[in-house]
Design a protein around this motif. Structure first.
Motif, PDB file in Angstrom:
ATOM      1  N   SER A  80       0.847  -1.203   0.000  1.00 21.54           N
ATOM      2  CA  SER A  80       0.000   0.000   0.000  1.00 21.54           C
ATOM      3  C   SER A  80       0.877   1.246   0.000  1.00 21.54           C
ATOM      4  CB  SER A  80      -0.939   0.006   1.221  1.00 21.54           C
ATOM      5  OG  SER A  80      -0.198  -0.150   2.421  1.00 21.54           O
ATOM      6  N   PRO A  81       1.472   1.591  -1.150  1.00 19.37           N
ATOM      7  CA  PRO A  81       2.415   2.718  -1.221  1.00 19.37           C
ATOM      8  C   PRO A  81       1.843   4.040  -0.732  1.00 19.37           C
ATOM      9  CG  PRO A  81       2.461   1.428  -3.252  1.00 19.37           C
ATOM     10  CD  PRO A  81       1.309   0.915  -2.451  1.00 19.37           C
ATOM     11  N   GLU A  82       0.524   4.198  -0.843  1.00 20.32           N
ATOM     12  CA  GLU A  82      -0.074   5.457  -0.413  1.00 20.32           C
ATOM     13  C   GLU A  82       0.039   5.681   1.093  1.00 20.32           C
ATOM     14  OE1 GLU A  82      -3.243   2.274  -0.257  1.00 20.32           O
ATOM     15  OE2 GLU A  82      -1.666   2.889  -1.658  1.00 20.32           O
ATOM     16  N   ASP A  83       0.312   4.624   1.846  1.00 25.18           N
ATOM     17  CA  ASP A  83       0.417   4.742   3.304  1.00 25.18           C
ATOM     18  C   ASP A  83       1.813   5.148   3.764  1.00 25.18           C
ATOM     19  OD1 ASP A  83      -2.221   3.962   3.604  1.00 25.18           O
ATOM     20  OD2 ASP A  83      -1.738   1.843   3.837  1.00 25.18           O
ATOM     21  N   LEU A  84       2.807   5.062   2.882  1.00 23.81           N
ATOM     22  CA  LEU A  84       4.183   5.296   3.296  1.00 23.81           C
ATOM     23  C   LEU A  84       4.420   6.705   3.857  1.00 23.81           C
ATOM     24  CD1 LEU A  84       7.091   4.362   3.598  1.00 23.81           C
ATOM     25  CD2 LEU A  84       7.468   4.930   1.188  1.00 23.81           C
ATOM     26  N   PRO A  85       3.992   7.783   3.191  1.00 24.92           N
ATOM     27  CA  PRO A  85       4.245   9.114   3.763  1.00 24.92           C
ATOM     28  C   PRO A  85       3.696   9.276   5.173  1.00 24.92           C
ATOM     29  CG  PRO A  85       3.540   9.306   1.486  1.00 24.92           C
ATOM     30  CD  PRO A  85       3.337   7.877   1.870  1.00 24.92           C
ATOM     31  N   GLY A  86       2.517   8.725   5.427  1.00 22.42           N
ATOM     32  CA  GLY A  86       1.932   8.831   6.756  1.00 22.42           C
ATOM     33  C   GLY A  86       2.756   8.113   7.811  1.00 22.42           C
ATOM     34  N   LEU A  87       3.322   6.955   7.451  1.00 23.70           N
ATOM     35  CA  LEU A  87       4.164   6.221   8.397  1.00 23.70           C
ATOM     36  C   LEU A  87       5.415   7.017   8.754  1.00 23.70           C
ATOM     37  CD1 LEU A  87       3.953   2.622   6.886  1.00 23.70           C
ATOM     38  CD2 LEU A  87       3.034   3.356   9.086  1.00 23.70           C
ATOM     39  N   ILE A  88       5.914   7.778   7.799  1.00 25.81           N
ATOM     40  CA  ILE A  88       7.110   8.583   8.055  1.00 25.81           C
ATOM     41  C   ILE A  88       6.758   9.849   8.827  1.00 25.81           C
ATOM     42  CG2 ILE A  88       8.976   9.888   6.966  1.00 25.81           C
ATOM     43  CD1 ILE A  88       8.843   7.853   4.657  1.00 25.81           C
ATOM     44  N   GLU A  89       5.654  10.479   8.470  1.00 25.42           N
ATOM     45  CA  GLU A  89       5.258  11.718   9.138  1.00 25.42           C
ATOM     46  C   GLU A  89       4.918  11.496  10.604  1.00 25.42           C
ATOM     47  OE1 GLU A  89       2.127  13.049   6.648  1.00 25.42           O
ATOM     48  OE2 GLU A  89       3.469  13.834   5.093  1.00 25.42           O
ATOM     49  N   ASP A  90       4.600  10.270  10.979  1.00 27.46           N
ATOM     50  CA  ASP A  90       4.323   9.958  12.380  1.00 27.46           C
ATOM     51  C   ASP A  90       5.569  10.014  13.252  1.00 27.46           C
ATOM     52  OD1 ASP A  90       1.638   9.581  11.925  1.00 27.46           O
ATOM     53  OD2 ASP A  90       1.763   7.406  11.746  1.00 27.46           O
TER      54      ASP A  90
END
Length: 300
Positions: A52-62
């Motif tokens: 689910s590539p769309e979830d990657l930025p959120g995992l980093i921004e956390d």
């Protein structure tokens, strides 16, 4: 919302805590707990690229800045290098050459910002030189610090490192003949097992999740067998679980989940599976790691 409904909702969001029996309150010492937690997060990021590539930025921004640095370190020092060494050994080439070959498509594509990719590849190459005794570790520390100093630059840098890790791990799996999803699942469990701290709620949750995920992956008919046993009443649930089990769909829903992976399940389905499989989780005061201190009593 009534008290009963609120209580049920809290139970569902509380994961496995209602199945934990505390036998002592002596904390185990924390051995590299921060790095293991970072490795677990790094694995989640690599899995996101795969599923689910769309979830990657959120995992980093956390991540706050200190955690960004530790997760970046986990990516290049463990996930990338471990796979690169196996790939290099299998092909009989140098580690840097293995990484270069694995990421060739990444460099030619548009999935990652090129300047960020160049910075991330620079860190990986510097770390490989540290391992070969050609460079001091202080240069990698300085390089890492500069790459996470500014938030926007850190986001691109971590995205690039995650893609490098994914491509290197995928190349390693293709060379050795192992499915990438199975490999990601297999290495996630040791990361949970080595996390030795006071067994905070999240660490306990992650470890038991990893155990359930491993059983579902290695025993594909487990839920079918459990559903049939509960239908025939050859196995029973505790009275306090039976009502919630039925509310969550009971044996019919449990059988429908056969073949699904733990990570792909919705929260309520995970709760149904946990109620079914877990009798209790015993926490012992002795032991240096979560694996040492937790004992799971499986109902099935």
């Amino acid at each position: 919302m009534g008290k009963a409904s609120r209580r049920k909702r809290q139970q569902r969001s509380g994961g496995h805590h209602d199945r934990v029996l505390i036998t002592g309150g002596v904390p185990a010492p924390n051995f590299d707990g921060a790095l293991v937690e970072a490795t677990r997060h790094a694995l989640a990021m690599v899995t996101s690229v795969h599923a689910s590539p769309e979830d990657l930025p959120g995992l980093i921004e956390d991540l706050d800045r200190p955690r960004q640095g530790v997760v970046a370190y986990a990516l290049f020092s463990q996930l990338i290098m471990d796979s690169a060494h196996e790939l290099a050994d299998a092909r009989g080439i140098a580690v840097v050459a293995a990484i270069h070959d694995a990421t060739e498509g990444l460099r030619e594509g548009e999935a990652v910002n090129r300047p960020a990719l160049d910075r991330a590849m620079g860190t990986v190459h510097k770390y490989a030189e540290v391992l070969d005794g050609m460079r001091s570790s202080e240069t990698v520390v300085a390089d890492l610090d500069s790459n996470v100093a500014r938030r926007q630059a850190a986001l691109g840098y971590l995205v690039a490192l995650t893609h490098i890790a994914h491509e290197t791990m995928a190349a390693r799996c293709a060379e050795i003949g192992e499915d990438l999803e199975s490999y990601l699942q297999r290495i996630s469990l040791p990361a949970a097992e080595t996390h030795g701290n006071e067994i905070e709620a999240d660490a306990l949750e992650d470890y038991v999740d990893a155990l359930i995920a491993e059983r579902l992956a290695t025993e594909p008919q487990l839920l079918t067998h459990a559903a049939e046993a509960l239908r025939r009443s050859s196995a029973t649930l505790r009275d306090e679980d039976a009502g919630e089990f039925r509310e969550l769909g009971g044996s019919d829903r449990l059988a429908e989940l056969t073949g699904d992976t733990w990570d792909d399940m919705e929260a309520e389905d995970k709760r149904l599976v946990a109620i079914t499989l877990l009798g209790s989780v015993l926490v012992d005061p002795e032991g240096d790691t979560v694996a040492d201190r937790l004992s799971v009593d499986w109902r099935f």
